[in-house]
Design a protein around this motif. Sequence first.
Motif, PDB file in Angstrom:
ATOM      1  N   ALA A 153       0.813  -1.218   0.000  1.00 29.57           N
ATOM      2  CA  ALA A 153       0.000   0.000   0.000  1.00 29.57           C
ATOM      3  C   ALA A 153       0.848   1.269   0.000  1.00 29.57           C
ATOM      4  CB  ALA A 153      -0.919   0.000   1.216  1.00 29.57           C
ATOM      5  N   GLU A 154       1.990   1.249   0.689  1.00 28.18           N
ATOM      6  CA  GLU A 154       2.735   2.481   0.922  1.00 28.18           C
ATOM      7  C   GLU A 154       3.980   2.650   0.063  1.00 28.18           C
ATOM      8  OE1 GLU A 154       3.642   2.633   5.065  1.00 28.18           O
ATOM      9  OE2 GLU A 154       1.540   2.768   5.696  1.00 28.18           O
ATOM     10  N   ARG A 155       4.609   1.558  -0.373  1.00 30.63           N
ATOM     11  CA  ARG A 155       5.907   1.692  -1.038  1.00 30.63           C
ATOM     12  C   ARG A 155       5.962   1.192  -2.470  1.00 30.63           C
ATOM     13  NH1 ARG A 155      10.321  -0.322   3.415  1.00 30.63           N
ATOM     14  NH2 ARG A 155       9.275   0.481   5.280  1.00 30.63           N
ATOM     15  N   ILE A 156       5.087   0.254  -2.825  1.00 32.75           N
ATOM     16  CA  ILE A 156       5.172  -0.331  -4.159  1.00 32.75           C
ATOM     17  C   ILE A 156       4.490   0.595  -5.166  1.00 32.75           C
ATOM     18  CG2 ILE A 156       4.574  -2.308  -5.596  1.00 32.75           C
ATOM     19  CD1 ILE A 156       6.732  -2.759  -3.357  1.00 32.75           C
ATOM     20  N   THR A 157       5.217   0.943  -6.217  1.00 32.13           N
ATOM     21  CA  THR A 157       4.680   1.815  -7.264  1.00 32.13           C
ATOM     22  C   THR A 157       4.715   1.085  -8.607  1.00 32.13           C
ATOM     23  OG1 THR A 157       6.866   2.808  -7.631  1.00 32.13           O
ATOM     24  CG2 THR A 157       5.396   3.913  -6.073  1.00 32.13           C
ATOM     25  N   LEU A 158       3.641   1.188  -9.364  1.00 28.75           N
ATOM     26  CA  LEU A 158       3.580   0.564 -10.678  1.00 28.75           C
ATOM     27  C   LEU A 158       4.379   1.384 -11.685  1.00 28.75           C
ATOM     28  CD1 LEU A 158      -0.219  -0.387 -10.873  1.00 28.75           C
ATOM     29  CD2 LEU A 158       1.682  -1.705  -9.900  1.00 28.75           C
ATOM     30  N   THR A 159       5.098   0.704 -12.546  1.00 31.53           N
ATOM     31  CA  THR A 159       5.865   1.382 -13.581  1.00 31.53           C
ATOM     32  C   THR A 159       4.907   2.025 -14.586  1.00 31.53           C
ATOM     33  OG1 THR A 159       7.652  -0.229 -13.355  1.00 31.53           O
ATOM     34  CG2 THR A 159       7.626   1.089 -15.365  1.00 31.53           C
ATOM     35  N   PRO A 160       5.115   3.290 -14.928  1.00 31.53           N
ATOM     36  CA  PRO A 160       4.229   3.955 -15.876  1.00 31.53           C
ATOM     37  C   PRO A 160       4.085   3.170 -17.184  1.00 31.53           C
ATOM     38  CG  PRO A 160       5.653   5.564 -14.824  1.00 31.53           C
ATOM     39  CD  PRO A 160       6.145   4.212 -14.379  1.00 31.53           C
ATOM     40  N   THR A 184       4.930 -14.618  -4.183  1.00 32.50           N
ATOM     41  CA  THR A 184       3.511 -14.578  -4.542  1.00 32.50           C
ATOM     42  C   THR A 184       2.727 -13.578  -3.694  1.00 32.50           C
ATOM     43  OG1 THR A 184       3.100 -16.459  -3.049  1.00 32.50           O
ATOM     44  CG2 THR A 184       3.466 -16.963  -5.388  1.00 32.50           C
ATOM     45  N   VAL A 185       3.180 -13.310  -2.477  1.00 31.61           N
ATOM     46  CA  VAL A 185       2.458 -12.343  -1.641  1.00 31.61           C
ATOM     47  C   VAL A 185       2.498 -10.946  -2.259  1.00 31.61           C
ATOM     48  CG1 VAL A 185       2.675 -13.571   0.557  1.00 31.61           C
ATOM     49  CG2 VAL A 185       4.520 -12.046  -0.204  1.00 31.61           C
ATOM     50  N   PHE A 186       3.457 -10.710  -3.157  1.00 28.77           N
ATOM     51  CA  PHE A 186       3.512  -9.451  -3.892  1.00 28.77           C
ATOM     52  C   PHE A 186       2.940  -9.594  -5.297  1.00 28.77           C
ATOM     53  CE2 PHE A 186       6.855  -8.789  -0.693  1.00 28.77           C
ATOM     54  CZ  PHE A 186       6.561  -7.510  -0.251  1.00 28.77           C
ATOM     55  N   THR A 187       3.279 -10.679  -5.994  1.00 27.36           N
ATOM     56  CA  THR A 187       2.826 -10.799  -7.385  1.00 27.36           C
ATOM     57  C   THR A 187       1.307 -10.898  -7.491  1.00 27.36           C
ATOM     58  OG1 THR A 187       3.102 -13.217  -7.412  1.00 27.36           O
ATOM     59  CG2 THR A 187       4.963 -11.874  -8.185  1.00 27.36           C
TER      60      THR A 187
END
Length: 301
Positions: A153-160, A184-187
């Motif tokens: 929620a706070e640190r992961i950013t999607l690549t444009p 998998t907890v991230f993917t």
Amino acid sequence: MTHVATLISTEAQRAVTPDAVAAVRAALAGAAPGEPVVLDPEVAVDLPLAPAPEADPRALAEAARAALADRPVDVVVQPLAHRRKRLFLADMDSTMIGQECIDELAAEVGLKDRIAAITERAMRGEIAFEPALRERVGLLAGLDAAVIDRLIAERITLTPGGRTLVMTMRAAGAYTALVSGGFTVFTGPVAAMIGFDENRANILLAEGGRLLGRVEEPILGADAKLATLRELAAARAIPPAETLAVGDGANDLPMLEAAGLGVAYRAKPKVAARAAARIEHADLTALLYLQGYRREDFAGP
């Protein structure tokens, strides 16, 4: 014309100007560049080519980049045949997202610098991926697994451009898979946010709400990514030429080299040197322009 050179910039930079196109046409005059085809004004342009049979597309792209000097423009040369892809596999960390998830977990136990250094060496191909992953995960033993949701929620950013890329390919009938040497907890959440059909990664083992410092074996590394590409293509009767893969690390190389088009995205030097294509300036919509999509063809928000 048998090949195409695609010049790509960004909406913000708009560096594929007429003079940039002219410079590339002059540099590739020996390959008889045809008339430019505008995919997005000042952002993406195709130059049809008819190179000699023995010509190396990567060498032609390098000549074009040299002609562009310091302009923020990517150039990829590829065959026109099978340009539109029906299967897309993508790495996650530092490709579809801007972070290395294991390094963000390490920050929670005060070991980010130490673990990030190991990550960097593994992604550069200086050390083997599997033992490096076991070593890094071992240092996370005892970490509260609940921090993962907060990190997403706070640190992961999607690549444009990533969601537009996946949504556009799916709208055109392609199958898409997020295939990561991460977890998998991230993917799972990232794949859902971007819109992938499926995701595969390693399983972090936990007990009583805390990480055990181990991953489930066997580890999904370079060989597993390659195997996934072949498996998904075979299951859908998709020829290798109609597959696309993108990644940045050494564990992506076998997958990139086996794909019909393998793209090194802001990649480590070893990967950029060996992949058929490399993107250093544009966002992930570059992979749509490489397939001949025009801006008006893009799907999604």
